[in-house]
Design a protein around this motif. Structure first.
Motif, short mmCIF file in Angstrom:
data_model
loop_
_atom_site.label_atom_id
_atom_site.label_comp_id
_atom_site.label_asym_id
_atom_site.label_seq_id
_atom_site.Cartn_x
_atom_site.Cartn_y
_atom_site.Cartn_z
N UNK A 35 -50.44 -130.95 -10.68
CA UNK A 35 -50.42 -130.81 -12.14
C UNK A 35 -49.42 -129.79 -12.66
N UNK A 36 -48.94 -128.90 -11.78
CA UNK A 36 -48.00 -127.88 -12.20
C UNK A 36 -48.68 -126.58 -12.59
N UNK A 37 -47.87 -125.54 -12.62
CA UNK A 37 -48.39 -124.21 -12.92
C UNK A 37 -48.95 -124.12 -14.33
N UNK A 38 -48.31 -124.76 -15.29
CA UNK A 38 -48.75 -124.66 -16.69
C UNK A 38 -50.18 -125.17 -16.85
N UNK A 39 -50.49 -126.29 -16.23
CA UNK A 39 -51.84 -126.86 -16.31
C UNK A 39 -52.85 -125.91 -15.66
N UNK A 40 -52.46 -125.31 -14.54
CA UNK A 40 -53.34 -124.32 -13.90
C UNK A 40 -53.57 -123.14 -14.83
N UNK A 41 -52.50 -122.63 -15.44
CA UNK A 41 -52.62 -121.47 -16.35
C UNK A 41 -53.50 -121.81 -17.55
N UNK A 42 -53.40 -123.04 -18.05
CA UNK A 42 -54.27 -123.47 -19.16
C UNK A 42 -55.74 -123.41 -18.74
N UNK A 43 -56.03 -123.92 -17.54
CA UNK A 43 -57.41 -123.93 -17.04
C UNK A 43 -57.90 -122.50 -16.80
N UNK A 44 -57.02 -121.64 -16.31
CA UNK A 44 -57.34 -120.24 -16.07
C UNK A 44 -57.74 -119.56 -17.40
N UNK A 45 -56.96 -119.79 -18.43
CA UNK A 45 -57.24 -119.21 -19.75
C UNK A 45 -58.54 -119.76 -20.32
N UNK A 46 -58.74 -121.05 -20.18
CA UNK A 46 -59.96 -121.68 -20.70
C UNK A 46 -61.20 -121.15 -19.99
N UNK A 47 -61.12 -120.97 -18.69
CA UNK A 47 -62.24 -120.42 -17.92
C UNK A 47 -62.58 -119.02 -18.41
N UNK A 48 -61.56 -118.23 -18.62
CA UNK A 48 -61.76 -116.87 -19.12
C UNK A 48 -62.35 -116.90 -20.53
N UNK A 49 -61.86 -117.77 -21.36
CA UNK A 49 -62.34 -117.89 -22.74
C UNK A 49 -63.82 -118.30 -22.78
N UNK A 50 -64.24 -119.11 -21.83
CA UNK A 50 -65.62 -119.61 -21.81
C UNK A 50 -66.62 -118.63 -21.20
N UNK A 51 -66.12 -117.55 -20.63
CA UNK A 51 -67.02 -116.57 -20.03
C UNK A 51 -67.83 -115.90 -21.13
N UNK A 52 -69.11 -115.77 -20.91
CA UNK A 52 -70.01 -115.18 -21.89
C UNK A 52 -69.90 -113.66 -21.81
N UNK A 53 -69.39 -113.06 -22.86
CA UNK A 53 -69.31 -111.60 -22.87
C UNK A 53 -70.69 -111.02 -23.14
N UNK A 54 -70.83 -109.76 -22.84
CA UNK A 54 -72.10 -109.11 -23.08
C UNK A 54 -72.99 -109.04 -21.86
N UNK A 55 -72.66 -109.79 -20.83
CA UNK A 55 -73.45 -109.68 -19.60
C UNK A 55 -72.57 -109.01 -18.54
N UNK A 56 -73.12 -108.07 -17.86
CA UNK A 56 -72.36 -107.34 -16.85
C UNK A 56 -72.00 -108.28 -15.71
N UNK A 57 -70.75 -108.25 -15.32
CA UNK A 57 -70.28 -109.11 -14.23
C UNK A 57 -68.97 -108.57 -13.68
N UNK A 58 -68.62 -109.06 -12.53
CA UNK A 58 -67.34 -108.76 -11.90
C UNK A 58 -66.47 -110.00 -12.10
N UNK A 59 -65.37 -109.84 -12.78
CA UNK A 59 -64.45 -110.96 -13.00
C UNK A 59 -63.24 -110.74 -12.12
N UNK A 60 -63.00 -111.69 -11.23
CA UNK A 60 -61.87 -111.64 -10.31
C UNK A 60 -60.84 -112.63 -10.82
N UNK A 61 -59.63 -112.14 -11.03
CA UNK A 61 -58.58 -113.02 -11.53
C UNK A 61 -57.52 -113.26 -10.47
#
Length: 163
Positions: free
Chosen positions: A42-68
């Motif tokens: 799919x190419x890097x751009x599609x991966x980067x889009x999915x990466x951003x969307x995953x981050x955007x969908x993360x529920x803030x307010x709950x303590x967690x370790x986010x590995x990027x």
């Protein structure tokens, strides 16, 4: 790339019991294929889009370790999202050590080319100022194991909490 983000994330998860969200793992599951295959198909751009969307969908307010992944900072919106979620720790090291680590496995799509060392150097040069701008603090991982890095992170987080 090669700083130990995933391994340190697992060490922090074991030590704290907090949930761990690994962006690369999540994207790979969404696509049903390894990151290298996502890049190839799919190419890097599609991966980067999915990466951003995953981050955007993360529920803030709950303590967690986010590995990027190492390239998360190339999009300013990702750094902004991460800053809203919490403290950003930059795992760094000298370029030679990081390249050696990143080259151990054949799973780094951006290094699958004629001159992986030159590509790594260019990525390193471009990303360092982005990491510097985004991070709340930096830890040199070159001469430390994952558990040592996790301990330093926990100590620094405790210090930040008492300020």
């Amino acid at each position: 790339m090669g700083a130990g983000k995933s391994s340190v994330g697992r060490a922090l998860e074991r030590r704290t019991g907090l949930a761990r969200l690994d962006i690369d793992e999540t994207v790979a599951i969404q696509f049903g294929m390894p990151i290298a295959e996502i890049f190839e198909t799919y190419g890097e751009e599609k991966f980067r889009d999915a990466e951003t969307e995953t981050l955007r969908n993360f529920v803030s307010g709950r303590a967690a370790i986010i590995v990027t992944g190492g390239g998360i900072v190339i999009r300013a919106q990702n750094s902004d999202l991460l800053k809203r979620l919490g403290t950003i720790v930059w795992l760094n090291g000298d370029e030679t050590t990081l390249f050696e680590r990143a080259s151990r496995r054949n799973t780094r799509p951006l290094l699958q080319n004629e001159n992986p060392r030159a590509v790594f150097s260019e990525l390193f040069r471009k990303r360092v100022p982005l990491y510097q701008a985004a991070a709340d603090f930096e830890i040199d991982t070159a001469s430390r194991d994952h558990d040592q890095v996790a301990e330093i992170i926990l100590t620094k987080m405790e210090e930040l909490a008492t300020r």
